[in-house]
Design a protein around this motif. Structure first.
Motif, PDB file in Angstrom:
ATOM      1  N   SER A   4       0.828  -1.208   0.000  1.00  0.00           N
ATOM      2  CA  SER A   4       0.000   0.000   0.000  1.00  0.00           C
ATOM      3  C   SER A   4       0.854   1.245   0.000  1.00  0.00           C
ATOM      4  O   SER A   4       0.932   1.975   0.966  1.00  0.00           O
ATOM      5  CB  SER A   4      -0.908   0.000   1.218  1.00  0.00           C
ATOM      6  N   HIS A   5       1.557   1.449  -1.083  1.00  0.00           N
ATOM      7  CA  HIS A   5       2.267   2.716  -1.199  1.00  0.00           C
ATOM      8  C   HIS A   5       1.250   3.841  -1.240  1.00  0.00           C
ATOM      9  O   HIS A   5       0.242   3.749  -1.910  1.00  0.00           O
ATOM     10  CB  HIS A   5       3.054   2.741  -2.512  1.00  0.00           C
ATOM     11  N   TYR A 452       9.198  -0.663   9.242  1.00  0.00           N
ATOM     12  CA  TYR A 452       7.854  -0.748   8.684  1.00  0.00           C
ATOM     13  C   TYR A 452       7.313   0.622   8.266  1.00  0.00           C
ATOM     14  O   TYR A 452       6.803   0.772   7.152  1.00  0.00           O
ATOM     15  CB  TYR A 452       6.936  -1.404   9.712  1.00  0.00           C
ATOM     16  N   PRO A 453       7.458   1.648   9.102  1.00  0.00           N
ATOM     17  CA  PRO A 453       6.948   2.969   8.674  1.00  0.00           C
ATOM     18  C   PRO A 453       7.625   3.467   7.393  1.00  0.00           C
ATOM     19  O   PRO A 453       6.985   4.114   6.563  1.00  0.00           O
ATOM     20  CB  PRO A 453       7.288   3.892   9.850  1.00  0.00           C
ATOM     21  N   LYS A 454       8.921   3.145   7.252  1.00  0.00           N
ATOM     22  CA  LYS A 454       9.608   3.590   6.038  1.00  0.00           C
ATOM     23  C   LYS A 454       9.129   2.794   4.834  1.00  0.00           C
ATOM     24  O   LYS A 454       8.999   3.325   3.730  1.00  0.00           O
ATOM     25  CB  LYS A 454      11.128   3.440   6.237  1.00  0.00           C
ATOM     26  N   MET A 455       8.854   1.502   5.036  1.00  0.00           N
ATOM     27  CA  MET A 455       8.421   0.669   3.918  1.00  0.00           C
ATOM     28  C   MET A 455       7.022   1.034   3.460  1.00  0.00           C
ATOM     29  O   MET A 455       6.738   1.071   2.269  1.00  0.00           O
ATOM     30  CB  MET A 455       8.433  -0.805   4.333  1.00  0.00           C
ATOM     31  N   PHE A 456       6.107   1.272   4.415  1.00  0.00           N
ATOM     32  CA  PHE A 456       4.695   1.366   4.051  1.00  0.00           C
ATOM     33  C   PHE A 456       4.065   2.691   4.445  1.00  0.00           C
ATOM     34  O   PHE A 456       2.880   2.915   4.203  1.00  0.00           O
ATOM     35  CB  PHE A 456       3.909   0.216   4.690  1.00  0.00           C
ATOM     36  N   GLY A 457       4.811   3.570   5.105  1.00  0.00           N
ATOM     37  CA  GLY A 457       4.261   4.869   5.472  1.00  0.00           C
ATOM     38  C   GLY A 457       3.341   4.815   6.675  1.00  0.00           C
ATOM     39  O   GLY A 457       2.713   5.800   7.022  1.00  0.00           O
ATOM     40  N   THR A 459       2.782   2.916  10.814  1.00  0.00           N
ATOM     41  CA  THR A 459       3.447   2.117  11.847  1.00  0.00           C
ATOM     42  C   THR A 459       2.614   0.886  12.156  1.00  0.00           C
ATOM     43  O   THR A 459       1.403   0.868  11.953  1.00  0.00           O
ATOM     44  CB  THR A 459       3.590   2.894  13.171  1.00  0.00           C
ATOM     45  N   MET A 460       3.281  -0.136  12.675  1.00  0.00           N
ATOM     46  CA  MET A 460       2.556  -1.280  13.202  1.00  0.00           C
ATOM     47  C   MET A 460       2.016  -0.905  14.572  1.00  0.00           C
ATOM     48  O   MET A 460       2.555  -0.035  15.247  1.00  0.00           O
ATOM     49  CB  MET A 460       3.475  -2.502  13.297  1.00  0.00           C
ATOM     50  N   ASN A 461       0.948  -1.577  14.969  1.00  0.00           N
ATOM     51  CA  ASN A 461       0.340  -1.282  16.263  1.00  0.00           C
ATOM     52  C   ASN A 461       1.306  -1.618  17.393  1.00  0.00           C
ATOM     53  O   ASN A 461       1.763  -2.744  17.520  1.00  0.00           O
ATOM     54  CB  ASN A 461      -0.945  -2.092  16.398  1.00  0.00           C
ATOM     55  N   GLU A 462       1.605  -0.610  18.218  1.00  0.00           N
ATOM     56  CA  GLU A 462       2.617  -0.795  19.268  1.00  0.00           C
ATOM     57  C   GLU A 462       2.126  -1.721  20.379  1.00  0.00           C
ATOM     58  O   GLU A 462       2.878  -2.559  20.875  1.00  0.00           O
ATOM     59  CB  GLU A 462       3.012   0.557  19.864  1.00  0.00           C
ATOM     60  N   THR A 463       0.861  -1.566  20.779  1.00  0.00           N
ATOM     61  CA  THR A 463       0.353  -2.382  21.889  1.00  0.00           C
ATOM     62  C   THR A 463       0.415  -3.864  21.528  1.00  0.00           C
ATOM     63  O   THR A 463       0.958  -4.689  22.270  1.00  0.00           O
ATOM     64  CB  THR A 463      -1.100  -1.988  22.209  1.00  0.00           C
ATOM     65  N   LEU A 536      -0.888  -2.601   7.377  1.00  0.00           N
ATOM     66  CA  LEU A 536      -0.681  -2.185   5.986  1.00  0.00           C
ATOM     67  C   LEU A 536      -1.768  -1.207   5.557  1.00  0.00           C
ATOM     68  O   LEU A 536      -1.523  -0.269   4.808  1.00  0.00           O
ATOM     69  CB  LEU A 536      -0.728  -3.411   5.058  1.00  0.00           C
ATOM     70  N   PHE A 537      -2.990  -1.464   6.064  1.00  0.00           N
ATOM     71  CA  PHE A 537      -4.121  -0.660   5.617  1.00  0.00           C
ATOM     72  C   PHE A 537      -4.582   0.334   6.666  1.00  0.00           C
ATOM     73  O   PHE A 537      -5.080   1.397   6.352  1.00  0.00           O
ATOM     74  CB  PHE A 537      -5.288  -1.593   5.243  1.00  0.00           C
ATOM     75  N   ARG A 538      -4.438  -0.012   7.965  1.00  0.00           N
ATOM     76  CA  ARG A 538      -5.021   0.801   9.019  1.00  0.00           C
ATOM     77  C   ARG A 538      -3.998   1.380   9.980  1.00  0.00           C
ATOM     78  O   ARG A 538      -4.382   2.027  10.949  1.00  0.00           O
ATOM     79  CB  ARG A 538      -6.031  -0.042   9.820  1.00  0.00           C
ATOM     80  N   GLY A 539      -2.722   1.100   9.788  1.00  0.00           N
ATOM     81  CA  GLY A 539      -1.723   1.614  10.722  1.00  0.00           C
ATOM     82  C   GLY A 539      -1.704   3.144  10.717  1.00  0.00           C
ATOM     83  O   GLY A 539      -2.156   3.778   9.757  1.00  0.00           O
ATOM     84  N   THR A 540      -1.195   3.714  11.784  1.00  0.00           N
ATOM     85  CA  THR A 540      -1.120   5.169  11.875  1.00  0.00           C
ATOM     86  C   THR A 540      -0.158   5.699  10.815  1.00  0.00           C
ATOM     87  O   THR A 540       0.973   5.236  10.720  1.00  0.00           O
ATOM     88  CB  THR A 540      -0.590   5.586  13.262  1.00  0.00           C
ATOM     89  N   LYS A 541      -0.623   6.668  10.028  1.00  0.00           N
ATOM     90  CA  LYS A 541       0.269   7.244   9.020  1.00  0.00           C
ATOM     91  C   LYS A 541       1.327   8.110   9.696  1.00  0.00           C
ATOM     92  O   LYS A 541       1.038   8.792  10.687  1.00  0.00           O
ATOM     93  CB  LYS A 541      -0.545   8.103   8.044  1.00  0.00           C
ATOM     94  N   VAL A 542       2.524   8.045   9.164  1.00  0.00           N
ATOM     95  CA  VAL A 542       3.604   8.802   9.804  1.00  0.00           C
ATOM     96  C   VAL A 542       4.353   9.623   8.775  1.00  0.00           C
ATOM     97  O   VAL A 542       4.267   9.373   7.571  1.00  0.00           O
ATOM     98  CB  VAL A 542       4.600   7.875  10.528  1.00  0.00           C
ATOM     99  N   GLY A 543       5.132  10.580   9.274  1.00  0.00           N
ATOM    100  CA  GLY A 543       5.958  11.402   8.416  1.00  0.00           C
ATOM    101  C   GLY A 543       7.273  10.734   8.098  1.00  0.00           C
ATOM    102  O   GLY A 543       7.441   9.519   8.295  1.00  0.00           O
TER     103      GLY A 543
END
Lengths: 603, 287
Positions: A4-5, A452-457, A459-463, A536-543
């Protein structure tokens, strides 16, 4: 490949490509890295399932598994047959080593990280890079099909020692083996698949070396490279020097099996019951030397990249400068260099001249030294740190804690007299899993959560990441640590049923405990899988730089477009400027302009 | 506090690992009782390494857990800025190097004793073991020391005795085994003798041991040689050799003295003769 770029930051310099060129037959190192990541994780599932079957058999040797007879015609009704058991542990190891850990570490992270971390637009040879991935596919197909050929997949261990693996019927009588049903077509498939894996790795390592030598951004001197890049560089050198030997060995055994050459068959030939192989003229030990000349460096190929990645992750979340950068680089180079002269420690009891064993022992024990130096430097890095317990950091810390155990247990085996007792017992199985699972896999998990954030923009869920980490850390220790104990009790490895032996009566309870822990460990990975896919679809979007990290990849957008950087980065310092008291922030990226009042670093 | 909890979690797991090793010897999860002359040396080296590795395990584990606890995240603080320390690097390179070198050098003489061909003591008893899928074929000469043992190992004599998977010797005898394989790799493993040696296709490998304890006695009632139930010393295969790898089980019978052994040998000869009443020479393969 459903990557999901986000399409907001498409390439500037690169023309828009169709779906096929962009995601499937891509020349973009990031897409290729992600392709390696996805296929590696899929094979991780397969290899893990095989491991659970192995554990079920060891824990409950007389137990039955419902439906197994229906799914696997090679088994004994609801029970595994000993041959079937040999097949699954052989394929577990083969898949984990050649299709999971090496492709994940060098293929996925090597591809994804190297150009980004040295500030390059892509690999030096993008087409070669694409081919390195697509040469894995014949291997994927052949190794999976091999389960369904006559006799089943290979069953001589991942080491495929002759003559169990290589014995074959006299010329003209087909490809069956008198030694084992699995050493026929299944073994041939194994050999061919590994040749393809080798070619793929070779293309990758040539590319990595060229890229790192030639394509570093302005200002990125060798000693400003992050340890991840150093580790990939050293690994690529190791691979390119060791792989040809493995490829040769594979082809020699392939010739033995198909056109009845006798590279590994001794002059008199051997008898299997009433069948005789006919005369030979070769040497069984030749395979062991050739195989371990590759496979011992391969052990470091499977740990060095994780060491590099973990070093970078620890510095990021410890918010602290790496302690002893150059000693860390030298230690890795030392491991790689010594790694070429220690292969004989796999063969202390093999019947090679015992005097050779003494030499190999001295070299092997000394290889613990650079590992110790690395451990002390990691600990010193943590001392005085300001540690953020992210999931990536927890996995990296687990790597350090577990690598200590795997490294220390190695000294027992390196000591030849002690090895007389523990060679080929569960002590070895414990050791190798502490290095390969507890270290490399925790390194891989750390890398996935971190990049992961760099690959897909996103983050994975931390909890859920922390839940996954805590359970994995607990259950994997429960699974692998008692193996040391049963190894000390003398439990041989690769046994279908150890309850036949009086001296192992006491430890069967531990086997049951380990099997139950392994099943729980397997179930725990569902959390990771769901988190990975969901994010991939619902993770928090990051800068661009969610972790406030210094290295170059975080200067590119997340995910980076084809061509990576919006403008060529200029590197002004080393990668570990965390916590510098002279500036306001606790980090200073490699590309940032020099703040006033801070002296320019010497290197 | 939630941050510091992770250090406790790590500490608990590392402590558990340490305790398992501390408890294991007392609940029978440990080295099998040793019965060979070189076994105490092997065990001593094992404990030396266990001591050093245990020390470094506790040291690094304690530092890691303490650092994780002490240096957990606090907002608005910075880490201690330091790039390295040459003295420390030299110290933690040189000290482990000395320890490792000591460990390495201390192994050499025991390894020499166990495995070097030139160091093996003159045998009181010679036998030849052939591993095959999936048992051990033990070949005994008609006397403990056949003439020209090395040649006998290669060429069977007419009055040799073959026994599947039973290894007989006597307490205090220097036993020399010439180890061969008929088919694939195998490995002769006796946990109690602290002995392991691969059998290599096409090669004959000498192996020796000297048992310090006996486990076999003559049972006049049954006329058989019985093994003490608490001293069942098994032979296992330690090198993957196919489906039956796990059931290549052998048994070691250590008689009290040479007289007992010779008595057993006479009985075994008798049994072999009764199996071959016409005393024909073994059939030679036509070819």
């Amino acid at each position: 490949m459903s990557v999901s770029h986000s399409h907001s930051t498409e390439a500037h310099a690169h023309p828009e490509l169709g779906f096929l060129r962009k995601y499937i037959f891509s020349e973009d190192h990031k897409v290729i890295g992600i392709q390696f990541l996805f296929s590696g994780l899929i094979f991780f599932l397969i290899g893990g399932t095989l491991a659970l079957l192995v554990r079920l058999q060891i824990g409950f040797p007389q137990g039955s598994i419902p439906f197994i007879g229906r799914w696997f015609p090679l088994s004994w009704g609801d029970r595994m047959s000993p041959d079937f058991y040999a097949m699954i542990f052989s394929m577990h190891a083969t898949i984990m080593i050649f299709f999971v850990i090496i492709p994940l570490l060098t293929g996925a992270f090597g591809n994804f990280c190297i150009p980004l971390m040295i500030g390059a637009r892509d690999m030096a040879f993008p087409k070669l890079n694409m081919m390195s991935y697509w040469f894995m596919w014949p291997a994927f197909a052949i190794i999976l099909c091999s389960f369904f050929v006559d006799g089943g997949a290979a069953g001589s261990g991942w080491t495929s020692y002759p003559l169990l693996a290589s014995a074959t019927m006299p010329a003209g009588q087909g490809f069956h083996s008198p030694a084992s049903p699995h050493s026929g077509l299944g073994q041939i498939c194994w050999l061919v698949a590994l040749v393809f894996v080798g070619i793929s790795s070779m293309m990758g390592s040539v590319n990595y070396m060229t890229t790192i030598i030639n394509l570093r951004a302005p200002g990125m001197t060798l000693f400003r490279m992050p340890l991840t890049v150093w580790s990939m560089f050293i690994t690529a050198i190791l691979q390119s020097m060791a792989l040809p030997v493995l490829t040769v060995a594979l082809i020699l055994q392939l010739l033995d099996k198909t056109i009845n050459t006798t590279f590994f068959l001794p002059p008199g030939g051997m008898s299997f019951g009433n069948q005789h192989t006919g005369p030979g003229g070769g040497q069984t030990l030749l395979w062991q030397h050739l195989f371990w000349f590759y496979s011992h460096p391969a052990v470091y190929i499977m740990i060095l990249p994780a060491m590099g990645m973990v070093s970078d992750i620890i510095c990021t979340f410890a918010r602290k400068h790496l302690f002893g950068y150059k000693p860390m680089v030298l230690a890795m180079a030392g491991i790689a260099g010594l790694g070429f002269i220690v292969w004989g420690h796999h063969m202390f009891q093999s019947g090679m001249d015992p005097r050779l064993g003494t030499g190999f022992m001295l070299a092997t024990i000394m290889i613990a030294l650079p590992s110790a130096v690395k451990t002390f430097n990691w600990l010193a890095t943590l001392w005085g740190a300001n540690i953020q317990y992210t999931t990536a950091m927890l996995n990296a810390l687990a790597f350090v804690a577990m690598f200590v155990i795997g490294g220390l247990s190695g000294i027992f085996m390196a000591a030849t007299p002690v090895d007389v007792f523990i060679h080929d017992t569960y002590f070895i199985v414990a050791h190798l899993h502490y290095v390969l699972f507890m270290s490399s896999v925790f390194g891989i998990f750390a890398g996935i959560y971190y990049w992961y954030p760099k690959m897909f923009g996103r983050t994975m869920n931390e909890t859920w990441g922390k839940v996954h980490f805590a359970l994995t850390f607990l259950f994997s220790n429960c699974t692998f640590y008692p193996m040391h104990i049963i190894g000390v009790a003398g439990h041989p490895r690769r046994y279908y049923d150890s309850t036949l032996y009086h001296f192992l009566d006491n430890v069967q309870s531990l086997n049951v405990f380990m099997t139950i822990s392994a099943l729980l460990l397997g179930v725990t990975q569902i959390i990771f899988l769901l988190n990975f896919v969901w994010s991939l679809f619902r993770g928090t979007k990051v800068g661009a730089n969610p972790w406030h990290s210094n290295t170059l990849e975080w200067a590119a957008p997340s995910p980076p477009p084809h061509g990576n950087f919006l403008e060529t980065p200029i590197v002004r310092r080393g990668p570990y400027e965390y916590g510098n008291p002279a500036i306001e922030d606790d980090y200073l990226p490699q590309t940032s302009p020099q703040p006033s009042g801070v002296p320019v670093a010497a290197h | 506090m939630q941050q510091k909890g992770w250090s406790i979690f790590f500490g608990a797991i590392l402590l558990g690992a340490f305790l398992l090793f501390a408890v294991a010897p007392f609940v029978g999860w440990w080295l099998p009782a040793n019965v060979s002359t070189f076994g105490p040396d092997v065990d001593r080296l094992f404990y030396i390494i266990l001591g050093f590795t245990g020390f470094f395990f506790v040291l690094t584990g304690a530092i890691l857990v303490y650092a994780m606890y002490r240096f957990a995240w606090r907002a608005n603080t910075k880490s201690h800025y330091v790039e390295g320390n040459h003295r420390l690097e030299i110290a933690w390179t040189v000290v482990p190097a000395i320890i490792l070198l000591f460990i390495a050098v201390s192994q050499i003489s025991t390894w020499d004793t166990i495995k070097y061909y030139a160091s093996m003591p003159n045998p009181d008893l010679v036998m030849q073991v052939t591993a095959r899928q999936w048992d051990w074929s033990m070949r005994y000469a008609d006397k403990p020391q056949p003439d020209n043992a090395r040649a006998w190992a290669e060429v069977p004599a007419i009055d040799d005795i073959y026994l599947p998977s039973e290894l007989h010797c006597w307490k205090g005898a220097n036993v020399r085994i010439f180890l061969k394989t008929q088919d694939v790799l195998h490995s002769f493993f006796s946990p109690q003798l602290r002995l392991k040696q691969d059998a290599l296709p096409g090669k004959t490998i000498p192996v020796w041991f000297n048992a310090t304890d006996a486990n076999t006695s003559y049972n006049a009632k049954t006329g058989k040689w019985d093994i003490d139930k608490n001293k069942r010393w098994e032979i296992a295969c330690a090198e993957l050799c196919g489906g039956g790898h796990y059931r290549m089980q052998g048994m070691i019978y250590v008689h009290e003295n040479k007289e007992d052994y010779l008595k057993w040998l006479d009985g075994a000869k008798e049994a072999a003769r009764s199996r071959q009443p016409e005393k024909k020479p073994p059939a030679v393969a036509k070819n």
